[in-house]
Scaffold this motif. Structure first.
Motif, mmCIF file in Angstrom:
data_model
loop_
_atom_site.group_PDB
_atom_site.id
_atom_site.type_symbol
_atom_site.label_atom_id
_atom_site.label_comp_id
_atom_site.label_asym_id
_atom_site.label_seq_id
_atom_site.Cartn_x
_atom_site.Cartn_y
_atom_site.Cartn_z
ATOM 1 N N ARG A 136 -12.032 5.575 3.064
ATOM 2 C CA ARG A 136 -11.020 5.008 3.965
ATOM 3 C C ARG A 136 -9.644 5.602 3.643
ATOM 4 O O ARG A 136 -8.660 4.883 3.484
ATOM 5 N N ALA A 137 -9.610 6.930 3.564
ATOM 6 C CA ALA A 137 -8.395 7.605 3.116
ATOM 7 C C ALA A 137 -7.190 7.289 4.003
ATOM 8 O O ALA A 137 -6.082 7.050 3.510
ATOM 9 N N GLN A 138 -7.383 7.261 5.300
ATOM 10 C CA GLN A 138 -6.249 7.008 6.178
ATOM 11 C C GLN A 138 -5.834 5.540 6.157
ATOM 12 O O GLN A 138 -4.672 5.223 6.402
ATOM 13 N N THR A 139 -6.765 4.644 5.854
ATOM 14 C CA THR A 139 -6.389 3.244 5.646
ATOM 15 C C THR A 139 -5.547 3.121 4.382
ATOM 16 O O THR A 139 -4.525 2.412 4.360
ATOM 17 N N TYR A 140 -5.962 3.811 3.333
ATOM 18 C CA TYR A 140 -5.209 3.767 2.074
ATOM 19 C C TYR A 140 -3.810 4.359 2.246
ATOM 20 O O TYR A 140 -2.856 3.900 1.592
ATOM 21 N N LEU A 141 -3.670 5.332 3.118
ATOM 22 C CA LEU A 141 -2.344 5.910 3.371
ATOM 23 C C LEU A 141 -1.311 4.833 3.716
ATOM 24 O O LEU A 141 -0.141 4.938 3.344
ATOM 25 N N LYS A 142 -1.754 3.789 4.419
ATOM 26 C CA LYS A 142 -0.824 2.753 4.876
ATOM 27 C C LYS A 142 -0.336 1.878 3.733
ATOM 28 O O LYS A 142 0.691 1.205 3.870
ATOM 29 N N VAL A 143 -1.066 1.869 2.614
ATOM 30 C CA VAL A 143 -0.683 0.996 1.497
ATOM 31 C C VAL A 143 -0.460 1.763 0.206
ATOM 32 O O VAL A 143 -0.222 1.152 -0.837
ATOM 33 N N CYS A 144 -0.514 3.092 0.263
ATOM 34 C CA CYS A 144 -0.472 3.854 -0.984
ATOM 35 C C CYS A 144 0.821 3.635 -1.770
ATOM 36 O O CYS A 144 0.824 3.725 -2.999
ATOM 37 N N GLU A 145 1.927 3.324 -1.071
ATOM 38 C CA GLU A 145 3.174 3.068 -1.789
ATOM 39 C C GLU A 145 3.147 1.729 -2.521
ATOM 40 O O GLU A 145 4.027 1.453 -3.347
ATOM 41 N N GLU A 146 2.144 0.905 -2.234
ATOM 42 C CA GLU A 146 1.990 -0.380 -2.916
ATOM 43 C C GLU A 146 1.004 -0.278 -4.079
ATOM 44 O O GLU A 146 0.624 -1.283 -4.665
ATOM 45 N N THR A 147 0.598 0.932 -4.432
ATOM 46 C CA THR A 147 -0.475 1.101 -5.411
ATOM 47 C C THR A 147 -0.165 0.442 -6.742
ATOM 48 O O THR A 147 -1.031 -0.225 -7.338
ATOM 49 N N ALA A 148 1.047 0.603 -7.251
ATOM 50 C CA ALA A 148 1.380 0.018 -8.555
ATOM 51 C C ALA A 148 1.178 -1.494 -8.541
ATOM 52 O O ALA A 148 0.607 -2.071 -9.480
#
Length: 400
Positions: A132-144
């Motif tokens: 779900r790479a493009q789904t993760y793109l939407k939240v990747c800045e929240e990873t920490a």
């Protein structure tokens, strides 16, 4: 012949593959690059058009712009046109060449930073990210923050605290805002005993506290009102108060819709609970329901059968009311409304007739809301089923 604009469109469509490739390889040599693009490189018959097409292709290439696609040339010797170089292939030599052409360098950098953190701290979720790479793109800045929440709940499973009071550095609404992603990651990362797989509610699934849900209670028999010591026939109670009721009715009818519950007819020895919709599974905390006969009445539609299935996980003896094929045959023409539903990939705990009715709802794209049934029909159905409650549990046939 392909144009630079068409190459740009093709390259943009390859972006999801680039994201997945980074999940697979990270900073190691890429499995995707050099990336050859399938292209129509046939030359036009007209010489002037051919020259213009080749020049245009060359003008957009890396050899002129310093980035983007590279053109592989093939030398030909034509009796009519002499010695010339014609395009033989178009490819992107590096990931950077493609990203710069499609304008995704910064977005990809954020994605890669998040993936690198996950690779180090939560490698269990990388297969989800890849899929779900493009789904993760939407939240990747929240990873920490996502890593912090998952790590805390892994170290302190089922903490019995409100999400907003967990000792985390994220803002108080972070967990609520990121529930869809956290749900998937926690399922992957937490030990099985830390996840209640029967619960769809996020807080209940992972052992967090939640605002208490009020259960609508209605006594269909005045004798039960006196037995329970209640001030009136109907009231809303916290779940713990329902569990503590000093009453044992002959039968409990669980109803999806509040108004349908409030309009049930009087019936000796019967109590009604509900108004919970998909939260009906919280009733598993009312342990004395295991010792009384149970009836469930919901809409005749796939969501209604899902609720029945979920309830039956906790109470295998629950019977369904007005949710069978004969009801559909008798009332479908008059009461049903067309509504398309997607088939549930997994639905269990239904009797054969219930499952067949569910499948008809999906195939024929209609439903019957429970509140559309005439009151006399509801009264007749409730009375008839209550009369049968002395029969052995499971008399409707085996569950599927």
């Amino acid at each position: 012949m392909i144009s630079p604009e068409e190459i740009l469109r093709k390259a943009s469509r390859k972006y999801p593959d680039v994201l997945r490739d980074y999940v697979d390889c990270g900073d190691a040599p890429s499995l995707l690059f050099p990336l050859r693009m399938p292209c129509d490189l046939r030359l036009s018959e007209d010489l002037a058009t051919q020259i213009a097409e080749v020049d245009r292709l060359r003008s957009g290439a890396k050899e002129r712009r310093g980035f983007g696609y590279s053109v592989g040339w093939r030398r030909v010797n034509s009796p009519m046109r002499g010695k010339n170089h014609i395009p033989a292939r178009v490819e992107f030599e590096t990931r950077s060449d493609l990203l710069r052409l499609i304008g995704k360098q910064r977005e990809f950098a954020r994605f890669a930073t998040g993936v690198d953190s996950l690779r180090l701290k939560l490698p269990e979720v990388l297969p989800w990210v890849r899929h779900r790479a493009q789904t993760y793109l939407k939240v990747c800045e929240e990873t920490a923050g996502l890593i912090e929440v998952v790590s805390y709940l892994r170290e302190h499973p089922r903490p019995d605290r409100f999400a907003r009071e967990l000792p985390l550095s994220v803002d108080t609404k972070f967990i609520e805002r990121n529930q869809p992603t956290l749900r998937r990651w926690l399922d992957l990362c937490l030990p099985p005993e830390a996840v209640d797989e029967t619960e769809e509610d996020f807080a209940l699934r992972f052992g967090l506290r939640r605002k208490g849900t009020l259960v609508l209670v209605r006594m269909l028999d005045d004798a039960l009102v006196a037995e329970a010591g209640l001030p009136c026939r109907e009231l809303a109670l916290p779940l713990s108060a329902v569990e503590s009721l000093q009453v044992r009715p002959r039968c409990v009818v669980i109803v999806e819709n509040e108004v349908s519950l409030l309009t049930l007819p009087p019936c000796p020895g019967v109590m009604a609970l509900g108004g919970l919709g998909h939260a009906v599974t919280i009733l598993k905390a009312v342990r004395w329901l295991n010792d009384v006969s149970l009836i469930y009445w919901g809409d005749i539609d796939p969501p209604g059968f899902v609720m029945l299935s979920n309830l039956r996980r906790s109470f295998p003896h629950v019977r369904s009311l007005l949710m069978d094929a004969s009801t559909l045959d008798e009332w479908g023409q008059a009461l049903s409304e067309p509504k398309p539903f997607a088939a549930n990939s997994i639905i269990s705990n239904l009797y054969q007739e219930e499952l067949a009715t569910h499948d008809r709802c999906v195939a024929e794209a209609f439903w019957i809301e429970q509140e559309r049934f005439p009151s006399p029909e509801v009264a007749r159905a409730v009375a008839a089923m209550v009369e049968e409650i002395g029969e052995p549990r499971g008399s409707q046939g085996g569950c599927q």
